[in-house]
Motif scaffolding. Structure first.
Motif, short mmCIF file in Angstrom:
data_model
loop_
_atom_site.label_atom_id
_atom_site.label_comp_id
_atom_site.label_asym_id
_atom_site.label_seq_id
_atom_site.Cartn_x
_atom_site.Cartn_y
_atom_site.Cartn_z
N LEU A 31 0.92 -1.03 0.18
CA LEU A 31 -0.35 -0.07 -0.22
C LEU A 31 0.99 1.09 0.27
O LEU A 31 0.39 2.18 -0.77
CB LEU A 31 -1.20 -0.05 0.94
CG LEU A 31 -2.26 1.48 1.52
CD1 LEU A 31 -3.04 0.94 0.09
CD2 LEU A 31 -2.05 0.81 2.75
N LEU A 32 1.72 1.12 0.61
CA LEU A 32 2.81 1.98 0.61
C LEU A 32 3.27 2.48 -0.20
O LEU A 32 3.67 3.48 -1.07
CB LEU A 32 4.09 2.08 2.38
CG LEU A 32 4.77 3.43 2.01
CD1 LEU A 32 4.13 4.79 2.63
CD2 LEU A 32 6.22 2.71 3.39
N GLU A 33 4.15 1.21 -0.47
CA GLU A 33 4.21 1.11 -2.80
C GLU A 33 3.63 2.36 -3.40
O GLU A 33 3.54 2.80 -3.77
CB GLU A 33 5.09 -0.15 -2.98
CG GLU A 33 5.81 0.40 -4.01
CD GLU A 33 5.74 -1.13 -4.39
OE1 GLU A 33 6.70 -1.19 -5.84
OE2 GLU A 33 5.76 -1.88 -4.07
N SER A 34 2.58 1.62 -3.11
CA SER A 34 0.98 2.20 -4.58
C SER A 34 0.86 3.48 -3.77
O SER A 34 1.12 4.22 -5.00
CB SER A 34 -0.18 1.60 -4.44
OG SER A 34 -1.36 2.06 -5.23
N LEU A 39 2.14 9.55 -5.19
CA LEU A 39 2.53 11.12 -4.70
C LEU A 39 3.96 11.23 -4.83
O LEU A 39 3.65 12.62 -5.00
CB LEU A 39 2.35 10.70 -2.94
CG LEU A 39 3.14 11.61 -2.25
CD1 LEU A 39 2.02 12.61 -2.51
CD2 LEU A 39 2.70 11.32 -0.58
N LEU A 40 4.82 10.44 -5.63
CA LEU A 40 6.04 11.51 -5.87
C LEU A 40 7.00 11.08 -7.04
O LEU A 40 7.66 11.12 -7.79
CB LEU A 40 7.22 10.29 -4.99
CG LEU A 40 6.68 10.53 -3.34
CD1 LEU A 40 7.99 9.36 -2.96
CD2 LEU A 40 6.86 11.71 -2.68
N GLY A 115 -6.21 6.24 1.03
CA GLY A 115 -4.60 6.21 2.08
C GLY A 115 -4.44 7.59 2.36
O GLY A 115 -4.22 8.25 3.30
N LEU A 116 -3.92 7.96 0.82
CA LEU A 116 -3.51 9.48 0.79
C LEU A 116 -5.37 10.65 1.69
O LEU A 116 -4.38 11.18 2.38
CB LEU A 116 -3.39 9.68 -1.13
CG LEU A 116 -1.91 8.75 -0.90
CD1 LEU A 116 -2.06 9.29 -2.72
CD2 LEU A 116 -1.10 9.73 -0.59
N LEU A 117 -6.14 10.37 0.93
CA LEU A 117 -6.58 10.93 1.62
C LEU A 117 -6.61 11.25 2.77
O LEU A 117 -6.97 12.15 3.24
CB LEU A 117 -8.42 10.95 0.88
CG LEU A 117 -9.26 11.58 1.50
CD1 LEU A 117 -9.92 13.17 1.50
CD2 LEU A 117 -11.10 11.03 1.16
N THR A 118 -6.80 9.95 3.57
CA THR A 118 -6.59 9.69 4.88
C THR A 118 -5.74 10.89 5.47
O THR A 118 -5.67 11.43 6.89
CB THR A 118 -7.30 9.08 5.31
OG1 THR A 118 -8.71 8.22 5.09
CG2 THR A 118 -7.67 8.88 7.40
#
Length: 297
Positions: A31-34, A39-40, A115-118
């Motif tokens: 999930l972090l990788e996605s 994002l980057l 995840g990014l929204l939260t």
């Protein structure tokens, strides 16, 4: 230094913060990788730069506002991930490489957006809890951004955009209202939140808000123009997709030249909101506003 280079230089500070902002939160590896994949992935970082610039222009501490500014990029990135999904705009390319759902899978892409929204709201709070900005200012700014990103703003705008797709009878006023929600709301909020976090008075907050509203319209008009006259290598996403998907756009209603003229008029409205201010930030914001239209010339 031309404005494109100045924008890129300011984006570096945002980029440095974004590289670490999701670390240490116990996020599952895939999930972090996605999340970080999108994002980057680059981009102008326009929204956080606008927030930081307005904060600085009005005498605020931009360093303390950085987590809040980064939250704008998290929300923007989540919206791009979800907009690219097959159920939405069904785009395979974003910022010059495969869309998130193509690189991973649809379920992971959806969760990465969630995840990014939260996490954005965690970052907003950190401006107060960790950076020491006034809690009342932060709370007010959180409220502004939540409305802009929500059902009456960006999410609602995407809904209306989907309803309009394939129609040939969308009036200009309805198109303008839809884009004010889908694209303009977050840009407007970036400027308004920067002003709020600075502690500026209500007249200054209004100027920031109306500046953002005007360039938000101009930005969308230019995006519509570039979907016709731009190239995929420069934009990092497919061109011609609006026509292919049957979307009503400013050029489809007004033609290219009238669309360019309308974008320029909105930029002039934005620049008028800078009258009475001075200094480096004022010069930068005016140049940035004009750059938005120059992209389509």
């Amino acid at each position: 230094m031309i404005i494109k280079e100045k924008l890129a230089a300011r984006a570096v500070n945002v980029e440095d913060f974004l590289k670490d902002c999701l670390r240490g939160r116990n996020v599952p590896a895939r999930l972090l990788e996605s999340m970080e994949y999108s994002l980057l992935a680059g981009g102008k970082r326009l929204r956080p730069v606008l927030a930081l610039s307005w904060c600085s222009l009005l005498g605020g501490d931009a360093d303390r506002a950085m987590p809040f500014a980064a939250s704008l990029e998290c929300i923007h990135t989540y919206s791009l991930i979800h907009d690219d999904l097959p159920a939405m705009d069904d785009d395979d390319l974003r910022r010059g490489r495969p869309s998130n759902h193509k690189q991973f899978d649809e379920a992971t892409a959806i969760l990465a957006g969630d995840g990014l929204l939260t996490e954005a709201f965690t970052l907003m709070c950190e401006s107060g809890l960790k950076q020491g900005l006034d809690a009342e200012r932060v709370l007010r700014a959180v409220g502004v951004l939540a409305v802009a990103a929500g059902a009456g703003g960006m999410v609602g705008g995407q809904t209306v955009d989907m309803e309009f797709t394939g129609r040939t009878d969308v009036p200009l006023d309805d198109l303008r209202a839809m884009h004010a929600m889908k694209t303009g709301a977050l840009i407007t909020a970036a400027c308004e939140c920067g002003a709020i976090l600075s502690g500026a008075g209500e007249d200054d907050v209004t100027n920031a808000r109306e500046f953002g509203r005007a360039i938000g319209v101009a930005f969308q008009i230019v995006d519509d123009v570039l979907d016709i006259v731009g190239d995929e290598a420069t934009l990092g996403k497919p061109v011609g997709s609006d026509v292919e998907q049957g979307k009503t756009t400013y050029p489809s209603l007004l033609g290219l030249e009238r669309s360019r003229e309308l974008a320029a008029a909105h930029v002039n409205d934005a620049v008028a909101r800078l009258h009475g201010y001075e200094g480096e930030e004022c010069v930068f914001l005016e140049a940035l506003a004009r750059y938005i239209v120059d992209r389509a010339c």
